[in-house]
Scaffold this motif. Structure first.
Motif, PDB file in Angstrom:
ATOM      1  N   GLU A  50       0.926  -1.319  -0.211  1.00  0.00           N
ATOM      2  CA  GLU A  50       0.016  -0.042   0.147  1.00  0.00           C
ATOM      3  C   GLU A  50       0.502   1.216  -0.231  1.00  0.00           C
ATOM      4  N   SER A  51       2.418   1.234   0.462  1.00  0.00           N
ATOM      5  CA  SER A  51       3.085   2.395   0.556  1.00  0.00           C
ATOM      6  C   SER A  51       3.060   3.268  -0.962  1.00  0.00           C
ATOM      7  N   ASN A  55      -2.463   1.635  -7.940  1.00  0.00           N
ATOM      8  CA  ASN A  55      -3.772   0.921  -7.153  1.00  0.00           C
ATOM      9  C   ASN A  55      -3.903   0.010  -7.791  1.00  0.00           C
ATOM     10  N   PHE A  56      -4.618  -1.060  -6.177  1.00  0.00           N
ATOM     11  CA  PHE A  56      -5.000  -2.495  -6.052  1.00  0.00           C
ATOM     12  C   PHE A  56      -5.226  -2.903  -7.444  1.00  0.00           C
ATOM     13  N   ILE A  57      -6.069  -2.455  -8.236  1.00  0.00           N
ATOM     14  CA  ILE A  57      -7.467  -2.856  -9.610  1.00  0.00           C
ATOM     15  C   ILE A  57      -5.771  -3.541 -10.883  1.00  0.00           C
ATOM     16  N   HIS A  58      -5.184  -2.594 -10.649  1.00  0.00           N
ATOM     17  CA  HIS A  58      -3.835  -2.654 -11.320  1.00  0.00           C
ATOM     18  C   HIS A  58      -3.053  -3.490 -11.522  1.00  0.00           C
ATOM     19  N   PHE A  59      -2.551  -3.567 -10.136  1.00  0.00           N
ATOM     20  CA  PHE A  59      -2.171  -4.431  -9.475  1.00  0.00           C
ATOM     21  C   PHE A  59      -1.871  -6.105  -9.652  1.00  0.00           C
ATOM     22  N   ALA A  60      -3.305  -5.995  -9.230  1.00  0.00           N
ATOM     23  CA  ALA A  60      -3.844  -7.671  -9.295  1.00  0.00           C
ATOM     24  C   ALA A  60      -4.521  -8.187 -10.731  1.00  0.00           C
TER      25      ALA A  60
END
Length: 65
Positions: A50-51, A55-60
Motif C-alpha cells: 500500500e505504501s 492501484n490494487f486493481i491494476h496490480f491484481a
C-alpha cells in the motif's frame, strides 16, 4: 484494507477475468480457470504494498491473468 478484505472485495474481478479467459480457451473447464484466477488474486493481496501509490486493481489484474 487488510489482505483478507482485498481478496473478498475483488473476487468478482477475478471471476470476470476468468469468464473472459474461458471464452478464449475452450478446452479448459471454467472451474479450473476460476481457481487459477483466485490464486492470482490471493498472490496479489499477499504481495501488494500500500505504501506504493499503485492501484490494487491494476496490480491484481496482471497476477489474475
Amino acid at each position: 484494507m487488510n489482505k483478507h478484505e482485498l481478496v473478498l472485495n475483488h473476487m468478482t474481478l477475478a471471476q470476470k477475468i476468468a469468464n473472459q479467459r474461458k471464452s478464449k480457451i475452450k478446452f479448459i473447464n471454467l472451474d479450473e480457470i476460476e481457481s487459477a484466477a483466485f490464486m492470482g488474486l490471493v498472490e496479489a493481496a499477499n504481495t501488494y504494498d500500500e505504501s506504493r501509490s499503485e492501484n490494487f486493481i491494476h496490480f491484481a489484474i496482471f497476477r489474475i491473468k
